[in-house]
Write a protein that holds these residues in place. Sequence first.
Motif, PDB file in Angstrom:
ATOM      1  N   SER A   1       0.640  -0.706   0.033  1.00 16.92           N
ATOM      2  CA  SER A   1       0.096   0.053  -0.095  1.00 16.92           C
ATOM      3  C   SER A   1       0.898   0.922  -0.189  1.00 16.92           C
ATOM      4  CB  SER A   1      -0.660  -0.015   1.501  1.00 16.92           C
ATOM      5  OG  SER A   1      -0.175  -0.244   2.573  1.00 16.92           O
TER       6      SER A   1
ATOM      7  N   ILE B   1     -12.647   4.182   2.591  1.00 17.24           N
ATOM      8  CA  ILE B   1     -11.519   3.921   3.372  1.00 17.24           C
ATOM      9  C   ILE B   1     -12.446   2.779   4.086  1.00 17.24           C
ATOM     10  CG2 ILE B   1     -11.013   4.206   5.745  1.00 17.24           C
ATOM     11  CD1 ILE B   1     -10.161   7.865   4.980  1.00 17.24           C
ATOM     12  N   ALA B   2     -13.649   2.269   4.450  1.00 19.19           N
ATOM     13  CA  ALA B   2     -14.471   0.900   4.739  1.00 19.19           C
ATOM     14  C   ALA B   2     -13.755  -0.226   3.921  1.00 19.19           C
ATOM     15  CB  ALA B   2     -15.500   1.116   5.521  1.00 19.19           C
TER      16      ALA B   2
ATOM     17  N   TYR C   1      -7.959  -5.300   2.799  1.00 17.26           N
ATOM     18  CA  TYR C   1      -7.359  -6.043   3.188  1.00 17.26           C
ATOM     19  C   TYR C   1      -7.475  -6.718   5.002  1.00 17.26           C
ATOM     20  CZ  TYR C   1      -4.526  -3.121   1.060  1.00 17.26           C
ATOM     21  OH  TYR C   1      -3.003  -2.017  -0.137  1.00 17.26           O
ATOM     22  N   LEU C   2      -7.995  -6.804   5.649  1.00 12.82           N
ATOM     23  CA  LEU C   2      -8.956  -7.136   6.732  1.00 12.82           C
ATOM     24  C   LEU C   2      -8.820  -8.806   6.563  1.00 12.82           C
ATOM     25  CD1 LEU C   2      -8.987  -6.728  10.354  1.00 12.82           C
ATOM     26  CD2 LEU C   2     -11.215  -5.836   9.414  1.00 12.82           C
TER      27      LEU C   2
ATOM     28  N   VAL D   1      -4.922   1.468  -2.701  1.00 14.86           N
ATOM     29  CA  VAL D   1      -4.733   2.453  -1.789  1.00 14.86           C
ATOM     30  C   VAL D   1      -4.844   3.547  -2.654  1.00 14.86           C
ATOM     31  CG1 VAL D   1      -3.932   3.839  -0.218  1.00 14.86           C
ATOM     32  CG2 VAL D   1      -4.588   1.814   0.117  1.00 14.86           C
TER      33      VAL D   1
ATOM     34  N   THR E   1     -11.499  -0.401   1.419  1.00 15.40           N
ATOM     35  CA  THR E   1     -10.089  -0.459   1.930  1.00 15.40           C
ATOM     36  C   THR E   1      -9.442  -1.647   2.257  1.00 15.40           C
ATOM     37  OG1 THR E   1     -10.314   1.570   0.435  1.00 15.40           O
ATOM     38  CG2 THR E   1      -8.078   0.657   0.936  1.00 15.40           C
ATOM     39  N   MET E   2     -10.233  -1.179   3.941  1.00 16.29           N
ATOM     40  CA  MET E   2      -9.866  -1.580   5.261  1.00 16.29           C
ATOM     41  C   MET E   2     -10.442  -2.831   4.899  1.00 16.29           C
ATOM     42  SD  MET E   2      -9.536   1.396   8.524  1.00 16.29           S
ATOM     43  CE  MET E   2      -8.248   2.167   8.641  1.00 16.29           C
TER      44      MET E   2
ATOM     45  N   ILE F   1     -16.181   7.744   4.658  1.00 15.92           N
ATOM     46  CA  ILE F   1     -16.422   6.715   5.250  1.00 15.92           C
ATOM     47  C   ILE F   1     -16.596   5.263   4.582  1.00 15.92           C
ATOM     48  CG2 ILE F   1     -18.049   5.272   6.888  1.00 15.92           C
ATOM     49  CD1 ILE F   1     -18.691   8.366   7.539  1.00 15.92           C
TER      50      ILE F   1
ATOM     51  N   ALA G   1      -8.450   4.748  -2.627  1.00 17.87           N
ATOM     52  CA  ALA G   1      -8.906   5.443  -1.145  1.00 17.87           C
ATOM     53  C   ALA G   1      -8.010   6.893  -1.214  1.00 17.87           C
ATOM     54  CB  ALA G   1      -7.670   5.151   0.248  1.00 17.87           C
ATOM     55  N   GLY G   2      -7.113   7.088  -2.747  1.00 14.94           N
ATOM     56  CA  GLY G   2      -6.295   8.236  -2.697  1.00 14.94           C
ATOM     57  C   GLY G   2      -7.414   9.441  -4.031  1.00 14.94           C
TER      58      GLY G   2
END
Lengths: 506, 401
Positions: free
Chosen positions: B341, B370-371, B377-378, B352, B373-374, B367, B356-357
């Motif tokens: 990332s 980013i949720a 990865y999660l 990302v 994207t996270m 919100i 996210a960028g």
Amino acid sequence: MSDIASPSFVRQDLLDERPAPVKTTGFIGLVRTRLFNSPTNVLLTIIGALLLWFTIIPSVRFLVVDAVWTGKDRTACLAENAGFAVGACWPYIQAKLPQLIYGFYPEAERWRVNLTLVLAVVLLLPLLIPRLPSKGLNAGLFFFAFPVVAFFLLHGGGIKGFGLSSTADLLQLFDDSIIGAGQALLSLGKTSAAAPLLWVVGNFIVLVGTAIYWLIFPLTWLRDQLQGTGQSVWVDFAITAAIVSLIAFVLGGGVRTGVRALTSSIATFVAIAIVIELMGLDHGGLPIVTTNLWGGLLVTLVVSVTGIVTSLPIGIALALGRRSTIPLIRIFSIAFIEFWRGVPLITVLFFATYMLPLFLPGNFTVDGLVRALIGIALFTGAYQAENVRGGLAAIPRGQGEAAAALGLSWWKTSSLIVLPQALRHVIPNLVNSFISLFKDTSLVSIVALFDLLGSLRASFSDPKWSSPSTAFTGFAFAGIIYFIFCFGMSRYSLFVEHRLNAHRRN
Amino acid sequence: MGTEARKPPPQIALKIRRVLGGKTGWNGIAVQFAFAAVLGWIAYEIISNARANLENQHIAAGFGFLGNNAGFDVNQTLISYTGSDTFLRVFVVGLLNTLVVSVVGIVFATLIGFIVALCRLSPNWLVARVGEIYVEVIRNLPLLFQILFWYLAVLAALPNPRQSISLFGIAFVSNRGLVIPRPIGESGFEAFLAVLVFGIVASLALRVYARRALFQRGQMIRIWPYVLGLLFGLPLVTMLISGLPFTFELPQLKGFNFAGGSRIIPEFVALTLALSTYTAAFIAEIVRAGILSVHSGQMEAGSSLGLSRGTTLRLVVVPQAMRVIVPPLTNQYLNLTKNSSLAVAIGYPDLVSVFAGTSLSQTGQAIEIIAMTMGVYLLISLITSAIMSVYGWRVSRSLGA
């Protein structure tokens, strides 16, 4: 017969000395046994030597031999002017050094940064040397007093009140939020289907909020009275000192044993008073330097030290929570830890930069640096929790059981018996986490904070110094700084590990 | 006589208490209620603040934006993508780019890592020191530093396309990236591919059969000549029959840039280089620790059984070392994927960076983006840890048996 035959052979002269055995120690021995003892090894040695030759020699040539040491701008570092293939362009570092260390911190105020660094070193060094005494006081100063002092030194500004006012403010904010929530539920209940239930819950919450309001009323009233007097800080300070000292005295055991707690409390407050007086916090303090002017190594160190100081308590709390027998707390801790460990730091920083402001009340703006710090504290806290958990698991159950048998409560068992041993066990792991935290601070440059790496990158775009070797010089300089810090920490971690395992060595 | 033991008191209440409140019983339940209240209060604060803030900024919450046109270009796409595609497509493009750089990085990191570990374990003093210097230097410099170093210093110092460095006349390195020949499928391509797949499957089946023969009947079967024939001989024969499966389109310098061939963007090169060298240092330490963790008596026992050094290593030492190596190695692979990332710093279009960028700054849907994207990865790390716990369970089972 007893005639003993004359021995058939008796040597008449000394033998020649045998040649000395092949040397297996020292440099020659090393060369013989570990470099040239077989054809394969000879080949490997030659390959290794070639590798070193093609990396070390050019590096040294670049950094020292071919380097330009003096100059005013880029022309000094161009091959046409210097007359040879130019290596490192050190005048560029000299010119950019203030920016790489302080960022845009005003020149007249840089003594504050220097003073903070000196304070940090003075407090940290005795903490790291195991032989020196009074670790408790030292750790208290470094982990609690130093961050506060450093904040007022670096950021500047004064205080309007002390413990009493801030407690009253905080409680009032909390209470307002509770009453707000209750009223929101009540208004929702007018339209919703589950109206009676919402009405009951909403009224209950409002009732609790009102009860809290009357409970904290003396505090808020006192605060409002204080605002009227001219010397609000000092009056507030005196009242807070009196209340806290009294509580310490009573909790410490009253007349019988509480004197010690009382004296240490009073000593602490005297020290705080001296600091307030010295820095003039009661009348404005030092001029404010906003964090968007901070940069360079200063930001790197601020972020990493804050991360270290804040992540440890978070980590300990989460680790204890994860081992708790209370289901909800355990589940929450596990989810929290696994969530932060499962996502990359950069998304955490994006979260802190773009999402966190949305979660806070609209009139409540958070500084960019503080946002990044919150993200880093949560992220590192989750990693520290796993480290601490490893230490907790290494403590035999008997320790906790013995403490319980002595009648110690869970808090006392944890804080006096289990945690001190567990933390001692995991110091090397904690230090390793700090190394990766220190390296990870470079990521804040992505969310528009100028740490060492960010300042370096910004300095590349200066046309005054643009030359073919500028980038390499900058990276060499920053690399050396990062390497010194990380390598130092990793050696320290090895040293502690060696010390902790002293009983296992033979 | 009345000496019968009294019945134990009913345990139902105790059991409920235990389930709800843990060891601490009613206290625990009270603590949980307080904790739940605090959590609920925080959640309420967050939601109400977020709603008020979004209303102030006139942003509509929800995932509806995913269907809108993105309107920006991405300079490396594995699937077709134009500026008029949707944000959902951007998400997929970014995710694929992340996965590509991770997989390539993992392959190279493993290779370099094992080589460095062997260097560090080498009886040759000089080679061991070289390995040690590599590990110490790489591990003590931040990854972002290394990415920027490769991108801003090394790759930027390369010549422009006109003076590019030619590798045997087929690949060209310049500051615009790496240009390599592009394979173009010919008529025999399908047959070739089918034969290749068949060869791989047959070799795997052969291996399974040989192992079974060894374990059940004690019969040693030498399979490597057949595997070699299946993997290389068969495709070669197919090639002779149906002609070359593909030809290479060589890059040509035209004007200021290359025409033909496929271009690997410099961001990808820099990111892969930095990620693989950085992770390799950690992998080297893991492999070294794993091999050192096998007791030296195992090696001696192997040789006293009459096994050669290579066979002992292959059959005795490495299987035991792998047990120690695999979990932290997987962890490093996961770290590499997460560290990819950092691409956002040099503009490689990973998840990302583009989602996210760029997408975040265009839509302002902080919100949701980013949720998502996270979440990606999660999900990756949760799946990996699930696989790892299955692996750990299998290892402990095979040890117990």
